[in-house]
Design a protein around this motif. Structure first.
Motif, mmCIF file in Angstrom:
data_model
loop_
_atom_site.group_PDB
_atom_site.id
_atom_site.type_symbol
_atom_site.label_atom_id
_atom_site.label_comp_id
_atom_site.label_asym_id
_atom_site.label_seq_id
_atom_site.Cartn_x
_atom_site.Cartn_y
_atom_site.Cartn_z
ATOM 1 N N GLN A 14 0.820 -1.197 0.000
ATOM 2 C CA GLN A 14 0.000 0.000 0.000
ATOM 3 C C GLN A 14 0.861 1.258 0.000
ATOM 4 O O GLN A 14 0.564 2.226 -0.686
ATOM 5 C CB GLN A 14 -0.906 -0.034 1.230
ATOM 6 N N GLU A 15 1.950 1.211 0.746
ATOM 7 C CA GLU A 15 2.769 2.405 0.857
ATOM 8 C C GLU A 15 3.527 2.717 -0.427
ATOM 9 O O GLU A 15 3.769 3.878 -0.743
ATOM 10 C CB GLU A 15 3.765 2.232 1.994
ATOM 11 N N HIS A 16 3.897 1.663 -1.153
ATOM 12 C CA HIS A 16 4.738 1.893 -2.318
ATOM 13 C C HIS A 16 4.007 1.813 -3.641
ATOM 14 O O HIS A 16 4.507 2.302 -4.652
ATOM 15 C CB HIS A 16 5.894 0.888 -2.323
ATOM 16 N N GLY A 18 0.181 1.833 -3.741
ATOM 17 C CA GLY A 18 -1.199 2.285 -3.716
ATOM 18 C C GLY A 18 -2.178 1.189 -3.330
ATOM 19 O O GLY A 18 -1.851 0.005 -3.294
ATOM 20 N N GLN A 449 2.149 6.059 9.710
ATOM 21 C CA GLN A 449 1.075 6.547 8.856
ATOM 22 C C GLN A 449 0.043 7.305 9.677
ATOM 23 O O GLN A 449 -0.503 8.324 9.234
ATOM 24 C CB GLN A 449 0.410 5.369 8.124
ATOM 25 N N ARG B 64 10.390 6.395 -0.727
ATOM 26 C CA ARG B 64 8.950 6.424 -0.545
ATOM 27 C C ARG B 64 8.342 7.539 -1.394
ATOM 28 O O ARG B 64 7.352 7.347 -2.091
ATOM 29 C CB ARG B 64 8.634 6.659 0.930
ATOM 30 N N ARG B 65 8.969 8.701 -1.302
ATOM 31 C CA ARG B 65 8.465 9.841 -2.052
ATOM 32 C C ARG B 65 8.543 9.568 -3.542
ATOM 33 O O ARG B 65 7.604 9.837 -4.289
ATOM 34 C CB ARG B 65 9.291 11.077 -1.675
ATOM 35 N N ARG B 68 5.877 7.158 -4.985
ATOM 36 C CA ARG B 68 4.525 7.698 -5.118
ATOM 37 C C ARG B 68 4.354 8.429 -6.428
ATOM 38 O O ARG B 68 3.253 8.558 -6.928
ATOM 39 C CB ARG B 68 4.235 8.670 -3.981
ATOM 40 N N PHE B 73 2.546 3.568 -9.184
ATOM 41 C CA PHE B 73 1.669 3.835 -8.056
ATOM 42 C C PHE B 73 0.293 4.127 -8.613
ATOM 43 O O PHE B 73 0.061 5.177 -9.185
ATOM 44 C CB PHE B 73 2.206 5.042 -7.275
ATOM 45 N N LYS B 75 -3.255 5.202 -8.490
ATOM 46 C CA LYS B 75 -4.129 5.934 -7.585
ATOM 47 C C LYS B 75 -5.571 5.488 -7.820
ATOM 48 O O LYS B 75 -5.984 5.280 -8.948
ATOM 49 C CB LYS B 75 -4.005 7.431 -7.839
ATOM 50 N N PRO B 201 -0.758 15.951 -3.114
ATOM 51 C CA PRO B 201 0.569 15.655 -3.665
ATOM 52 C C PRO B 201 0.579 15.759 -5.177
ATOM 53 O O PRO B 201 1.608 15.980 -5.772
ATOM 54 C CB PRO B 201 0.825 14.215 -3.232
ATOM 55 N N ASP B 202 -0.582 15.585 -5.812
ATOM 56 C CA ASP B 202 -0.624 15.650 -7.273
ATOM 57 C C ASP B 202 -0.093 16.961 -7.787
ATOM 58 O O ASP B 202 0.635 17.023 -8.761
ATOM 59 C CB ASP B 202 -2.080 15.564 -7.757
#
Lengths: 531, 212
Positions: A14-16, A18, A449, B64-65, B68, B73, B75, B201-202
């Motif tokens: 989920q963290e990496h 989605g 989180q 991590r950043r 995303r 990732f 959405k 963040p978008d």
């Protein structure tokens, strides 16, 4: 799979990647391999979403597929590979220490994208390195390429299995899914490419438009109109090799702490020489003659041949058996024992001490050494008063770190005539601790989180302010105006942000720390099971 | 062994062997689940600091950043709103539709997974080049057809068409710009539009800031 592992995998996905990928991954992990339509039904997502998620997971080697005899394709999640996501920072850092910035970025790009062709990886890394260089300088592809080749030669990266060549006139329909395969000998062969070029900077306002557009075109996904010369040859990170490196590091430091710096250097040299010749699951390196070792010692070490022989003899005699003598040819051949038993045991030893205190650790070590002891004997050997010893033993018993072994004296197993011995079942203890570690990391992630969610409003506000500041600076605002904007975040809010940052950093560092323990325990369990 | 129920608190084995002497007080029975946050008896050992730890920490947060922002990732789609709004057409964040944001090697994947590839939107931060009118008749017709569908953004056919254009030797600027043209058929620059409803963040273009 335990609940703890499942939960951790879920959080990592989920963290990496989605929530959609998490749902799909979860379904596969919980119910095992299944075909696409069952997956769609199970997750309740749209078919296209599930397909996308599967593409992502397969790209990153987290899921693999298999064509069933009936023709359908089944997907299976690889939980142990998903757990490796925790270790990505360690892999990247190791690459940095071994091969510098190009190595670090190459491994990072490969991890971020799952697998890449060499040309693509080299181009990306050159671009990134160029960004960090001074104006006007660019990173040449050749340097990055040579680092790539070195990574491949030492097996840190390997080729992905390739699509089999299908004959042009295939009579039957193409299979629903390709059967990818690669021979062992091809895994590290770097294609002969002549990658010529320099890194490109991302556009800045000063650059001419034309150059800008050229750079943009180059950056587009699959944008080049001609197929790259290494089409179809993809590379991925070889995690096993990194693990081998970590084990070697741990061995060397164990030797260093037990003996001295020089002997650890000797062991390090031996390990380096057998880096690529040792199979990944082997328990010993190939035998190395002391002459070879002498020749391969690093340049700075001026120890004589005889001194080296003495060190080797000392190492071989050590009861922990780091090094074993396996023959006499060439001045004596030696192997290094890679069994993690020696390493695994010190680690679980320290864990009781952190949770239970150093006295418990003493009892634990005692039981490890003596295997079976009665209650009374434990008290005597450990030199701990009876009451405390009892208390500690029961606590460890309740946590399953120690167990009771019954030895009946009479055939009817009468309790009054039975010995009850305390013992440590190392494998069970290791597994239990590993399970705890997974739980810990999952808890840490959830807490982190949670912290972020709690402060979401404040974080967004601070991001907005930063963005405004940045744009104002770019357009040349005065210091007073900038100050005014900065004031938008009040003192207490700043304090809150500071706290948040500190907490999140602490939690992240703890996650890294627990992952180190996970690595040791997993290696220990794996190597013991192979014996 | 002994019969059940006779003699309270008797065990099947000799408790003395395990160390519970006669008359020793046993701990009281537990009547409720253990507390959620039990008091720590001893403090945890401090985290190892040092350069290595710091660097790995920074790496972890950076990873991590970065992840995303990658197309991997996925959405979740924007939630359906109660009424259709005019601004929906111009939203930056794309709802989930049957297109994929990156170009996987389809030869390596099972055939059933193949879906449309949507061309990745790059150059969001590009300073826009002033408009240049060029004869894009073929494109405009197709564009108009496509823009009839609400969620339509970019299609692979477009990509191919643009490639053809390139080969015909049209100017490079157009390509960059086509991106903007095709999306919105207005004169307004899409990236300047912000209806303020989704600020997340978008729209954070400043990728240098660390996200915690």
């Amino acid at each position: 799979m335990t609940q703890a592992e499942l939960r951790l995998c879920s959080l990592l996905l989920q963290e990496h990647f989605g929530e959609i990928v998490e749902k799909v991954g979860n379904s596969l992990l919980r119910t095992g391999p299944r075909p696409l339509r069952l997956l769609v039904g199970d997750t309740g997502l749209l078919p296209d979403q599930v397909k996308k998620a599967l593409c992502v997971l397969i790209q990153h080697n987290l899921v693999h597929y298999e064509v069933q005899p009936r023709g359908s394709v089944e997907y299976e999640a690889r939980s142990e590979r998903i757990l490796r996501i925790l270790r990505y920072p360690r892999y990247i850092y190791t690459a940095k220490t071994l091969y510098g910035d190009p190595g670090e970025l190459l491994v990072e790009e490969l991890l971020l994208h799952g697998h890449l062709p060499m040309s693509c990886a080299v181009a990306r890394v050159a671009d990134r390195l160029t960004e960090t260089m001074e104006d006007g300088k660019t990173m040449d592809y050749t340097e990055v390429s040579s680092t790539f080749v070195r990574l491949a030669d030492t097996h840190f990266i390997q080729r992905c299995p390739i699509v089999p060549e299908t004959p042009q006139s295939a009579k039957s329909l193409p299979p629903p899914a390709p059967a990818l395969a690669i021979a062992e000998k091809d895994m590290y062969v770097v294609p002969r490419l002549s990658l010529v070029g320099k890194g490109k900077r991302r556009h800045s306002c000063d650059e001419e438009e034309e150059q800008e557009h050229k750079a943009k075109r180059q950056k587009k996904e699959g944008g080049s109109s001609e197929t790259p010369p290494d089409d179809g040859i993809y590379w991925q990170v070889n995690l096993e090799r990194f693990h081998q490196h970590f084990r070697d590091q741990a061995l060397v430091s164990a030797v260093a702490s037990r003996m001295d710096q020089t002997s650890s250097e000797v062991v390090r040299t031996m390990l380096r020489m057998s880096e690529v010749t040792t199979a990944s699951g082997a328990s010993h390196t190939q035998p190395l003659s002391s002459n070879e070792i002498f020749r391969s010692l690093p340049a700075g070490y001026n120890i004589g041949k005889q001194v080296l022989d003495q060190y080797l003899a000392l190492l071989a005699d050590d009861p922990l058996e780091f090094v074993g003598k396996s023959g006499d040819s060439g001045g004596g051949t030696y192997t290094v024992s890679i069994l993690c038993g020696e390493l695994g045991i010190p680690r679980p030893e320290t864990l009781p001490s952190s949770g239970f205190g150093s006295r418990c650790a003493r009892i634990f070590r005692l039981l490890l050494r003596k295997k079976h002891l009665e209650q009374k004997q434990v008290e005597d050997f450990a030199m701990i008063p009876a009451k405390e010893a009892k208390d500690m033993l029961y606590r460890m018993l309740s946590e399953n770190l120690v167990s009771l072994q019954e030895i009946p004296k009479t055939p009817d197993h009468a309790p009054s005539r039975t010995f009850y011995l305390y013992t440590v079942n190392v494998m069970a203890a290791a597994r239990m601790l590993l399970h705890r570690c997974y739980k810990s990391v999952a808890n840490l992630m959830e807490r982190r989180q949670h912290e972020m969610r709690e402060n979401k409003r404040l974080l967004e506000k601070s991001q907005r302010v930063e963005a405004i500041l940045a744009s104002m600076q770019a357009t040349g605002a005065e210091a007073a105006q900038l100050h005014e904007v900065e004031e938008m975040i009040t003192g207490p809010e700043r304090q809150q942000l500071e706290n948040l940052k500190r907490n999140v950093n602490k939690i992240d560092a703890s996650e890294n720390q627990v992952d180190e323990t996970i690595f040791v325990l997993e290696s220990f369990i794996e190597s013991t099971m192979k014996r | 062994g002994r019969g059940r129920g006779r003699g309270r608190g008797q065990m099947t084995f000799n408790v003395e062997a395990v160390g519970i002497g006669k008359g020793d007080a046993l701990p009281p029975p537990t009547l409720q689940p253990s507390p959620l946050f039990p008091a720590l008896e001893r403090r945890a050992a401090p985290l190892p600091g040092g350069e290595e730890g710091e660097y790995m920490l920074a790496l972890k947060q950076e990873l991590r950043r970065a992840m995303r922002g990658l197309p991997y990732f996925i959405k979740p789609g924007a939630p359906r709103r109660d009424i259709e709004r005019y601004s929906d057409k111009y939203q930056l964040s794309s709802p989930v539709d049957n297109a994929i944001d990156w170009n996987p090697d389809w030869r390596r994947l099972p055939r059933e997974l193949k879906i449309r590839v949507r061309r990745l939107r790059k150059g969001r931060t590009a300073p826009l080049v002033p408009k240049q009118h060029a004869a894009l008749d073929k494109e405009e017709t197709i564009k108009k057809l496509e823009s009839l569908e609400k969620k339509e953004e970019e299609v692979t056919s477009e990509e191919e068409e643009e490639k053809e254009e390139e080969e015909e030797g049209k100017e490079e600027e157009e390509e960059e710009y086509d991106e903007e043209e095709h999306e919105e058929e207005t004169d307004y620059i899409l990236s300047y539009f912000d209806n303020g409803e989704s600020f997340g963040p978008d729209s954070d273009d400043n990728g240098d800031e660390a996200v915690y």
